[in-house]
Design a protein around this motif. Structure first.
Motif, short mmCIF file in Angstrom:
data_model
loop_
_atom_site.label_atom_id
_atom_site.label_comp_id
_atom_site.label_asym_id
_atom_site.label_seq_id
_atom_site.Cartn_x
_atom_site.Cartn_y
_atom_site.Cartn_z
N ILE A 139 0.84 -1.21 0.00
CA ILE A 139 0.00 0.00 0.00
C ILE A 139 0.88 1.26 0.00
CG2 ILE A 139 -1.54 1.37 1.47
CD1 ILE A 139 -2.88 -1.34 2.23
N ALA A 140 1.93 1.25 0.81
CA ALA A 140 2.81 2.41 0.89
C ALA A 140 3.55 2.66 -0.42
CB ALA A 140 3.82 2.22 2.03
N SER A 141 3.67 1.63 -1.24
CA SER A 141 4.41 1.77 -2.51
C SER A 141 3.50 2.05 -3.71
CB SER A 141 5.24 0.51 -2.77
OG SER A 141 4.40 -0.62 -2.97
N LEU A 142 2.18 2.13 -3.48
CA LEU A 142 1.26 2.40 -4.59
C LEU A 142 1.51 3.78 -5.17
CD1 LEU A 142 -2.14 1.04 -3.19
CD2 LEU A 142 -0.72 -0.01 -4.96
N GLN A 143 1.67 3.84 -6.49
CA GLN A 143 1.91 5.12 -7.17
C GLN A 143 1.13 5.20 -8.47
OE1 GLN A 143 6.07 5.98 -7.73
NE2 GLN A 143 6.44 6.26 -5.54
N GLU A 144 0.88 6.43 -8.85
CA GLU A 144 0.27 6.71 -10.15
C GLU A 144 1.04 7.88 -10.76
OE1 GLU A 144 -3.89 8.44 -10.61
OE2 GLU A 144 -4.26 6.30 -11.02
N ASN A 145 1.66 7.63 -11.92
CA ASN A 145 2.53 8.64 -12.55
C ASN A 145 3.64 9.07 -11.60
OD1 ASN A 145 0.89 8.64 -14.89
ND2 ASN A 145 -0.52 10.10 -13.92
N ASN A 146 4.22 8.08 -10.92
CA ASN A 146 5.35 8.30 -9.99
C ASN A 146 4.99 9.17 -8.78
OD1 ASN A 146 7.19 6.79 -11.58
ND2 ASN A 146 7.43 8.54 -12.95
N VAL A 147 3.70 9.29 -8.49
CA VAL A 147 3.23 10.05 -7.33
C VAL A 147 2.47 9.10 -6.42
CG1 VAL A 147 1.75 11.93 -6.55
CG2 VAL A 147 3.08 12.19 -8.65
N PRO A 148 2.75 9.12 -5.10
CA PRO A 148 2.04 8.23 -4.18
C PRO A 148 0.53 8.42 -4.26
CG PRO A 148 3.91 9.24 -3.07
CD PRO A 148 3.78 9.93 -4.40
N ILE A 149 -0.21 7.31 -4.23
CA ILE A 149 -1.67 7.38 -4.26
C ILE A 149 -2.21 7.77 -2.88
CG2 ILE A 149 -3.75 5.95 -4.48
CD1 ILE A 149 -2.34 4.44 -6.74
N ILE A 150 -1.61 7.21 -1.83
CA ILE A 150 -2.01 7.52 -0.46
C ILE A 150 -1.17 8.69 0.03
CG2 ILE A 150 -2.34 6.61 1.88
CD1 ILE A 150 -3.93 5.04 -0.18
N LYS A 151 -1.83 9.70 0.58
CA LYS A 151 -1.10 10.89 1.06
C LYS A 151 -1.61 11.26 2.45
CE LYS A 151 -0.86 12.68 -3.71
NZ LYS A 151 -1.86 11.75 -4.30
N GLU A 152 -1.64 10.28 3.34
CA GLU A 152 -2.12 10.54 4.69
C GLU A 152 -1.62 9.46 5.64
OE1 GLU A 152 -6.38 9.51 5.41
OE2 GLU A 152 -6.51 9.45 3.22
N VAL A 153 -1.89 9.65 6.91
CA VAL A 153 -1.53 8.66 7.93
C VAL A 153 -2.66 7.64 8.03
CG1 VAL A 153 -0.98 8.27 10.36
CG2 VAL A 153 -0.14 10.34 9.21
N CYS A 154 -2.31 6.38 7.81
CA CYS A 154 -3.31 5.31 7.77
C CYS A 154 -2.96 4.21 8.77
CB CYS A 154 -3.37 4.69 6.38
SG CYS A 154 -3.69 5.85 5.05
N LEU A 155 -3.89 3.29 8.90
CA LEU A 155 -3.67 2.11 9.74
C LEU A 155 -4.18 0.90 8.97
CD1 LEU A 155 -4.51 1.88 13.54
CD2 LEU A 155 -4.98 -0.03 12.01
N TYR A 156 -3.32 -0.09 8.81
CA TYR A 156 -3.72 -1.31 8.09
C TYR A 156 -3.72 -2.49 9.05
CZ TYR A 156 -3.99 -5.21 4.89
OH TYR A 156 -4.40 -6.35 4.26
#
Length: 343
Positions: A139-156
């Motif tokens: 999840i932390a490595s998910l990107q779209e056009n070399n930009v992270p998809i997730i941009k917040e503090v999450c809990l998995y």
């Protein structure tokens, strides 16, 4: 299009996820994260680069406090430019408190910070640690056009990604230890990893990333119960240096209408002690004025926590007090969403 693999930093603070069991003695000991790929070869299948760092002395999450929160944000700031995402390994007992606090301490975050942990040690036969860790990194490595998809503090935890400051630990035994009852989960892991893009936080990306370290923990938490006494309430309100009281009320923000109770709160507010109203229910929120039993609180200036969790209310209070907000500004800031913590 770049084929550069995302760089992910694992930050180990302590907790069950970082423990392994000695096969002969059954004793638990700390996991050596330098040997991570040897212990979990599945990580090699992930399309990212992984590095690790650890607290010098990993702690049980029951010992977590604001000083350790500062250590976490210090680490993220130190490596912020070098990494595309962060996975923080943390004990589950206080993970929701920490995830909430870190969400406020990191302003204008444009990269994922994913908290995860486990109910069983990583070396246990039936552990949930491997899946939680592997998917958190993915999840932390998910990107779209070399930009992270997730941009917040999450809990998995247990196949679901939640907004960190919306979570509460609800179970000490089941693998599904957390829930976010007032906000939908952000992603779900199954045969495919499905991200619910419509619920992701969308920060202002042209603003500079900023770390806040000053927290003020001169606060108290009081859960209402039938039969609460004047002496009990007054003892809490007379705590030396008290600056804020978080009041866990009934239902949608209701409390006793006894004169002694309301007068004690009114006097505290006149002495510049912030009184914050959150519900002791695990779901739903405060709606002061819906019933007569909460209208009095609204009238005397009690601050509404709306649908915020207690964990998030505690973290937000420490954060705002640390910014030395005026009483009026504190109330205004508290009742609006800063990091997606309230509707």
């Amino acid at each position: 299009m770049s084929d550069k693999k995302p760089n992910i930093l694992l930050v180990y603070t302590g907790g069950t996820i970082g423990m392994v069991k000695d096969a002969e003695t059954g004793a638990l000991h700390a996991f050596n994260f330098n040997n991570l790929l040897k212990q979990i070869p599945e990580l090699k299948l992930l399309d990212c680069k992984i590095e690790t760092t650890s607290f010098k002395n990993p702690i049980d999450s029951s010992n977590m406090n604001p000083e350790y929160w500062v250590q976490i944000v210090d680490t993220i700031e130190r490596y912020y430019d070098a990494f595309d995402g962060f996975v923080v390994l943390h004990g589950s007992d206080t993970m929701s408190y920490t995830a909430s606090a870190i969400s406020f301490m990191l302003e204008n975050l444009s990269k994922p910070v994913v908290f995860t942990g486990a109910q069983l040690p990583i070396g246990d036969l039936r552990t949930d640690a491997k899946e939680n860790l592997i998917t958190s990194i993915q999840i932390a490595s998910l990107q779209e056009n070399n930009v992270p998809i997730i941009k917040e503090v999450c809990l998995y935890f247990e196949y679901k990604l939640y907004r960190g400051n919306r979570t509460t630990k609800i179970n000490a035994e089941h693998f599904q230890a957390f829930n976010s009852l007032n906000y939908p989960y952000l992603a779900e892991s199954g045969v495919h990893l499905k991200v619910k893009h419509e619920y992701l936080l969308r920060p202002t990306l042209n603003s500079t990333f900023k770390v806040h370290r000053k927290l003020d923990n001169n606060i108290a938490l009081l859960k209402l119960f039938p039969g609460i006494t004047p002496s009990y309430l007054n003892n809490v309100l007379n705590t030396p240096n008290l600056k804020a009281l978080i009041l866990e009320t009934y239902g949608s923000g209701n409390c006793t209408t006894d004169t002694w109770f309301l007068e004690a709160l009114k006097e505290a507010i006149s002495n510049n002690i912030h009184i914050i109203n959150v519900t002791q229910c695990v779901g739903g929120g405060v709606n002061m004025g819906q019933y007569e039993t909460s209208n009095h609180l609204k009238h005397i200036g009690v601050i509404s926590g709306k649908d915020m969790t207690t964990e998030s209310a505690i973290a937000k209070t420490m954060y705002l007090l640390g910014k030395l907000e005026s009483p009026e500004l504190f109330k205004n800031k508290f009742e609006i969403p800063l990091r997606g913590e309230i509707a």
